[in-house]
Design a protein around this motif. Structure first.
Motif, PDB file in Angstrom:
ATOM      1  N   ARG A  61     -35.051 -78.602  -8.111  1.00 18.17           N
ATOM      2  CA  ARG A  61     -33.999 -78.128  -9.020  1.00 18.17           C
ATOM      3  C   ARG A  61     -33.887 -76.599  -8.996  1.00 18.17           C
ATOM      4  NH1 ARG A  61     -35.776 -77.359 -14.903  1.00 18.17           N
ATOM      5  NH2 ARG A  61     -37.971 -76.799 -14.698  1.00 18.17           N
ATOM      6  N   LEU A  62     -34.865 -75.950  -8.368  1.00 21.66           N
ATOM      7  CA  LEU A  62     -34.867 -74.486  -8.347  1.00 21.66           C
ATOM      8  C   LEU A  62     -34.160 -73.926  -7.116  1.00 21.66           C
ATOM      9  CD1 LEU A  62     -38.653 -74.011  -9.257  1.00 21.66           C
ATOM     10  CD2 LEU A  62     -36.695 -74.119 -10.832  1.00 21.66           C
ATOM     11  N   ILE A  63     -33.859 -74.806  -6.155  1.00 26.53           N
ATOM     12  CA  ILE A  63     -33.340 -74.318  -4.877  1.00 26.53           C
ATOM     13  C   ILE A  63     -32.018 -75.005  -4.525  1.00 26.53           C
ATOM     14  CG2 ILE A  63     -35.660 -73.793  -4.069  1.00 26.53           C
ATOM     15  CD1 ILE A  63     -35.664 -76.312  -2.431  1.00 26.53           C
ATOM     16  N   ASP A  64     -31.288 -74.395  -3.609  1.00 31.46           N
ATOM     17  CA  ASP A  64     -29.962 -74.886  -3.243  1.00 31.46           C
ATOM     18  C   ASP A  64     -29.875 -74.821  -1.715  1.00 31.46           C
ATOM     19  OD1 ASP A  64     -27.315 -75.431  -2.978  1.00 31.46           O
ATOM     20  OD2 ASP A  64     -26.601 -73.523  -3.786  1.00 31.46           O
ATOM     21  N   GLU A  87     -31.673 -77.685   6.252  1.00 33.55           N
ATOM     22  CA  GLU A  87     -32.775 -76.854   5.751  1.00 33.55           C
ATOM     23  C   GLU A  87     -33.797 -77.702   5.010  1.00 33.55           C
ATOM     24  OE1 GLU A  87     -30.412 -72.566   5.106  1.00 33.55           O
ATOM     25  OE2 GLU A  87     -30.505 -74.030   3.461  1.00 33.55           O
ATOM     26  N   LYS A  88     -33.298 -78.712   4.314  1.00 34.22           N
ATOM     27  CA  LYS A  88     -34.219 -79.554   3.534  1.00 34.22           C
ATOM     28  C   LYS A  88     -35.198 -80.297   4.453  1.00 34.22           C
ATOM     29  CE  LYS A  88     -34.577 -82.575  -0.456  1.00 34.22           C
ATOM     30  NZ  LYS A  88     -35.461 -83.595   0.095  1.00 34.22           N
ATOM     31  N   ILE A  89     -34.710 -80.703   5.616  1.00 33.71           N
ATOM     32  CA  ILE A  89     -35.606 -81.395   6.557  1.00 33.71           C
ATOM     33  C   ILE A  89     -36.759 -80.466   6.937  1.00 33.71           C
ATOM     34  CG2 ILE A  89     -35.786 -82.313   8.916  1.00 33.71           C
ATOM     35  CD1 ILE A  89     -32.882 -83.363   8.533  1.00 33.71           C
ATOM     36  N   VAL A  90     -36.426 -79.215   7.226  1.00 38.31           N
ATOM     37  CA  VAL A  90     -37.470 -78.254   7.624  1.00 38.31           C
ATOM     38  C   VAL A  90     -38.370 -77.917   6.426  1.00 38.31           C
ATOM     39  CG1 VAL A  90     -37.881 -75.928   8.514  1.00 38.31           C
ATOM     40  CG2 VAL A  90     -36.001 -77.311   9.432  1.00 38.31           C
ATOM     41  N   TYR A  91     -37.741 -77.700   5.285  1.00 36.61           N
ATOM     42  CA  TYR A  91     -38.479 -77.378   4.051  1.00 36.61           C
ATOM     43  C   TYR A  91     -39.496 -78.481   3.744  1.00 36.61           C
ATOM     44  CZ  TYR A  91     -38.936 -76.067  -0.977  1.00 36.61           C
ATOM     45  OH  TYR A  91     -39.393 -75.697  -2.222  1.00 36.61           O
ATOM     46  N   ASP A  92     -39.017 -79.729   3.774  1.00 34.99           N
ATOM     47  CA  ASP A  92     -39.911 -80.858   3.462  1.00 34.99           C
ATOM     48  C   ASP A  92     -41.010 -81.008   4.514  1.00 34.99           C
ATOM     49  OD1 ASP A  92     -38.692 -81.487   1.102  1.00 34.99           O
ATOM     50  OD2 ASP A  92     -37.386 -83.032   1.946  1.00 34.99           O
ATOM     51  N   THR A  93     -40.643 -80.784   5.763  1.00 36.60           N
ATOM     52  CA  THR A  93     -41.639 -80.893   6.836  1.00 36.60           C
ATOM     53  C   THR A  93     -42.772 -79.891   6.622  1.00 36.60           C
ATOM     54  OG1 THR A  93     -39.987 -81.628   8.422  1.00 36.60           O
ATOM     55  CG2 THR A  93     -41.999 -80.662   9.337  1.00 36.60           C
ATOM     56  N   LEU A 117     -48.588 -71.104   1.842  1.00 33.98           N
ATOM     57  CA  LEU A 117     -47.290 -70.873   2.486  1.00 33.98           C
ATOM     58  C   LEU A 117     -46.210 -70.696   1.421  1.00 33.98           C
ATOM     59  CD1 LEU A 117     -45.549 -70.872   5.122  1.00 33.98           C
ATOM     60  CD2 LEU A 117     -45.092 -73.289   4.625  1.00 33.98           C
ATOM     61  N   THR A 118     -45.417 -69.639   1.562  1.00 33.75           N
ATOM     62  CA  THR A 118     -44.271 -69.408   0.677  1.00 33.75           C
ATOM     63  C   THR A 118     -42.997 -69.542   1.494  1.00 33.75           C
ATOM     64  OG1 THR A 118     -45.513 -67.905  -0.750  1.00 33.75           O
ATOM     65  CG2 THR A 118     -43.116 -67.703  -0.798  1.00 33.75           C
ATOM     66  N   MET A 119     -42.082 -70.377   1.017  1.00 32.12           N
ATOM     67  CA  MET A 119     -40.810 -70.559   1.733  1.00 32.12           C
ATOM     68  C   MET A 119     -39.664 -69.951   0.936  1.00 32.12           C
ATOM     69  SD  MET A 119     -40.930 -74.275   3.508  1.00 32.12           S
ATOM     70  CE  MET A 119     -41.870 -75.288   2.373  1.00 32.12           C
ATOM     71  N   ILE A 120     -38.912 -69.070   1.585  1.00 32.60           N
ATOM     72  CA  ILE A 120     -37.755 -68.438   0.946  1.00 32.60           C
ATOM     73  C   ILE A 120     -36.498 -69.221   1.315  1.00 32.60           C
ATOM     74  CG2 ILE A 120     -36.328 -66.360   0.858  1.00 32.60           C
ATOM     75  CD1 ILE A 120     -38.872 -64.767   1.526  1.00 32.60           C
ATOM     76  N   VAL A 121     -35.793 -69.637   0.268  1.00 32.13           N
ATOM     77  CA  VAL A 121     -34.546 -70.384   0.442  1.00 32.13           C
ATOM     78  C   VAL A 121     -33.554 -69.920  -0.635  1.00 32.13           C
ATOM     79  CG1 VAL A 121     -35.568 -72.474   1.446  1.00 32.13           C
ATOM     80  CG2 VAL A 121     -35.439 -72.237  -1.039  1.00 32.13           C
ATOM     81  N   LYS A 122     -32.318 -70.395  -0.542  1.00 32.25           N
ATOM     82  CA  LYS A 122     -31.324 -70.020  -1.547  1.00 32.25           C
ATOM     83  C   LYS A 122     -31.757 -70.562  -2.914  1.00 32.25           C
ATOM     84  CE  LYS A 122     -26.370 -69.702  -1.972  1.00 32.25           C
ATOM     85  NZ  LYS A 122     -25.640 -70.844  -2.538  1.00 32.25           N
ATOM     86  N   ALA A 123     -31.617 -69.726  -3.937  1.00 28.75           N
ATOM     87  CA  ALA A 123     -32.019 -70.124  -5.290  1.00 28.75           C
ATOM     88  C   ALA A 123     -30.901 -70.876  -5.980  1.00 28.75           C
ATOM     89  CB  ALA A 123     -32.374 -68.873  -6.102  1.00 28.75           C
ATOM     90  N   VAL A 130     -36.577 -69.929   5.445  1.00 24.96           N
ATOM     91  CA  VAL A 130     -36.025 -71.097   6.136  1.00 24.96           C
ATOM     92  C   VAL A 130     -34.524 -70.840   6.281  1.00 24.96           C
ATOM     93  CG1 VAL A 130     -35.656 -73.589   5.985  1.00 24.96           C
ATOM     94  CG2 VAL A 130     -37.783 -72.588   5.099  1.00 24.96           C
ATOM     95  N   ASP A 131     -34.096 -70.467   7.490  1.00 23.88           N
ATOM     96  CA  ASP A 131     -32.724 -70.005   7.673  1.00 23.88           C
ATOM     97  C   ASP A 131     -31.895 -70.985   8.500  1.00 23.88           C
ATOM     98  OD1 ASP A 131     -30.398 -68.655   7.953  1.00 23.88           O
ATOM     99  OD2 ASP A 131     -31.233 -66.910   8.990  1.00 23.88           O
TER     100      ASP A 131
END
Ligand code: TXA
Ligand code: MG
Length: 399
Positions: A78-81, A86-92, A102-108, A199-200
Motif C-alpha cells: 500500500r506504500l508503493i505504486d 516492476e512488481k515481478i522484479v520487486y517480489d523476486t 536490501l533497500t528497494m527504491i520504487v515510486k511511492a 527498481v527502474d
C-alpha cells in the motif's frame, strides 16, 4: 533538552520494552532501534510531523530521502505504486533477500508524505532481518521511516552507546540491542548499511545507489534464477571534501561527481562517514627520496609515534605497527565480513583516542584484490573512502 539521564534513554528489549517502544512510534515520537546493518532512528513514516523530527534530531537536510521499514513485503504494497513488470522484479528480490539488508527504491503511493521521499516521489523500502526490529515493526503496526541513527555526516552507529553519543542530547530513546536479554551476536551483524537500489521499469535496470551487504553477484543470481533479464548498473559517485569534514563550512564545500545517473540519488551525493579526525586512505609508506607527487604526506617519526593511528586490513602494513601511535586491524585474516562488522566501531574509537590527529586507513579495495568478486569488501571500501573524504595518499616518514 530533557532531564532524563543517558542511561534512562536505554530501553530493555523485554515484552514491556517492546510495547513501550511501539507506543513511542505510534504516538509520533522518535525511537532508535537495532537492525542487522546499523541502528536506525525511527518514526512513524505516515506521520509527517514525526518524520520531520528525524531530520531535526540528525541535522539532516530535507533533500535526503528516508528508507521506510516494514515487517514483510505484503506490508509494503500500500506504500508503493509500481507497474506489473516492476512488481515481478520487486517480489523476486523481496523473496530472495528479505528479511535482509536490501533497500528497494520504487515510486511511492499517496500514503507516503513528501518529506519521506524528499519530494522525489520515490521511496526506499526495506524489511530488516533483526529479531528486535521485527518484533518492534509488528508491535507498532505502522511503517517506520529510519535513517542511520547518527548525527548527519558522522559515522553510522552499530552499538546503542554510539547512538547515545550522537543523539542523547536530543532525548532520543534507544531500544538496546546489546542488552543482556538478547544474544550478543544478534546486533548489527553486518555492520554496514543495506544495499540500496532502484527498481527502474522504464529502462529495465536495477540501479545500485549504495553498495552494501547484498552483493551485485547475489542480485545477478537472483534475477537469473527467475529468468529476469534486467541490467544491473552501479551508480558510481565520488565525494570530495575539503578538510576533514569536521565543520559545517567544510561540509558545504563537498564536491560531488556522478556518473550514469544525474540527481536521482541525492543522499548518496553528500553521504559520508566522517569521524571527527582527519582520515586518509593509505596507498603506501614511501621513503623520502621517492616522493614527487602532491598526494604525499610527510610525517617525522616522532609525530607518527604520537599522533597517527593506523587502521590496517589483512596485516598489510603490520611492519609499521610499532612506529605509529595506535594500530588496529579491521580483519587480520582479510575477511571482508569481519571488517564490515568492525568498521564503524573502530572509526568511532579512532576519533576518541586522546592526542591522535590523523588516521591512515589501509586501502581495502587494493589489498582485497576482489574488485571482480563484487563482495562486501566493495561496501567496506566505499565507507572507508567516504570516511577519508576520497583522499588517497602516500606517506613519507622523515627520519
Ligand atoms: O541499513 C540501512 O539501510 C540503515 C538501516 C537503519 O535500515 N538505514 C540507512 O538509512 O542507512 P540512511 O538514510 O542513513 O541511508 C539511506 C540512503 C541515503 O543515502 C538516502 O539518500 C538513500 O539511501 N535513499 C533513501 N531513499 C531514497 C530515494 N527515495 N531515492 C534515492 N535515494 C534514497
Ligand atoms: Mg546514514
Amino acid at each position: 533538552m530533557t532531564s532524563i539521564t543517558t542511561h534512562e534513554l536505554l530501553i530493555e528489549p523485554d515484552e514491556r520494552g517492546i510495547a513501550f517502544s511501539a507506543k513511542l512510534l505510534q504516538t509520533g515520537q522518535l525511537l532508535a532501534f537495532p537492525t542487522e546493518t546499523v541502528y536506525g532512528l525511527g518514526a512513524n513514516a505516515l506521520n509527517a510531523e514525526a518524520v520531520l523530527d528525524i531530520f531535526r534530531a540528525k541535522g539532516r537536510p530535507l533533500t535526503d530521502p528516508l528508507i521506510v521499514h516494514v515487517p514483510d513485503s505484503s506490508a509494503s504494497y500500500r506504500l508503493i505504486d509500481i507497474t506489473p513488470e516492476e512488481k515481478i522484479v520487486y517480489d523476486t528480490l523481496a523473496n530472495a533477500f528479505w528479511p535482509g539488508p536490501l533497500t528497494m527504491i520504487v515510486k511511492a503511493s499517496q500514503l507516503i508524505p513528501p518529506t519521506v521521499t524528499a519530494n522525489t516521489g520515490f521511496v526506499g523500502i526495506r524489511c530488516p532481518n533483526h529479531p528486535l526490529a521485527n518484533k518492534l515493526l509488528l508491535a507498532a503496526g505502522v511503517p517506520v521511516a529510519a535513517p542511520s541513527a547518527n548525527r548527519f555526516g558522522h559515522v553510522s552507529p552499530t552499538r546503542a552507546y554510539h547512538v547515545l553519543d550522537d543523539l542523547a542530547e536530543k532525548g532520543v530513546r534507544v531500544l538496546n540491542g546489546e542488552s543482556a536479554l538478547v544474544s550478543s551476536d544478534s546486533s548489527c551483524e553486518f555492520g554496514i548499511e543495506s544495499t540500496v537500489l532502484k527498481v527502474d521499469g522504464n529502462t529495465n535496470q536495477l540501479l545500485i545507489y549504495r553498495q552494501g551487504a547484498v552483493t551485485e553477484d547475489e542480485l545477478e543470481d537472483a534475477l537469473t534464477k527467475s529468468n529476469i533479464h534486467w541490467k544491473i548498473i552501479t551508480v558510481n559517485r565520488t565525494v570530495k571534501m575539503h578538510g576533514n569534514g569536521k565543520d559545517e563550512e567544510n561540509k558545504s564545500k563537498a564536491v560531488t561527481e556522478a556518473t550514469e545517473v544525474g540527481e536521482e540519488a541525492p543522499g548518496q551525493a553528500i553521504t559520508h562517514y566522517s569521524p571527527d579526525i582527519s582520515c586518509y586512505i593509505l596507498k603506501s609508506f614511501a621513503e623520502k627520496s621517492d616522493i614527487s607527487s602532491t598526494d604525499t604526506l610527510s610525517f617525522d617519526s616522532a609525530y607518527l609515534a604520537q599522533r597517527v593511528i593506523l587502521l590496517d586490513y589483512g596485516q598489510e602494513h603490520v611492519a609499521y605497527r610499532e612506529k605509529v601511535f595506535k594500530y588496529r586491524d579491521l580483519s587480520e585474516e582479510k575477511n571482508a565480513s569481519e571488517a564490515a562488522r568492525n568498521l564503524f566501531d573502530v572509526l568511532r574509537w579512532a576519533e576518541s583516542v586522546e592526542g591522535a590527529e590523523v588516521v591512515l586507513i589501509a586501502d581495502v579495495k587494493e589489498i582485497s584484490g576482489q574488485l571482480l568478486k563484487k563482495d562486501i569488501s566493495l561496501g567496506v571500501a566505499d565507507r572507508l573512502f567516504r570516511a577519508a573524504s576520497g583522499t588517497i595518499v602516500n606517506v613519507c616518514i622523515d627520519r
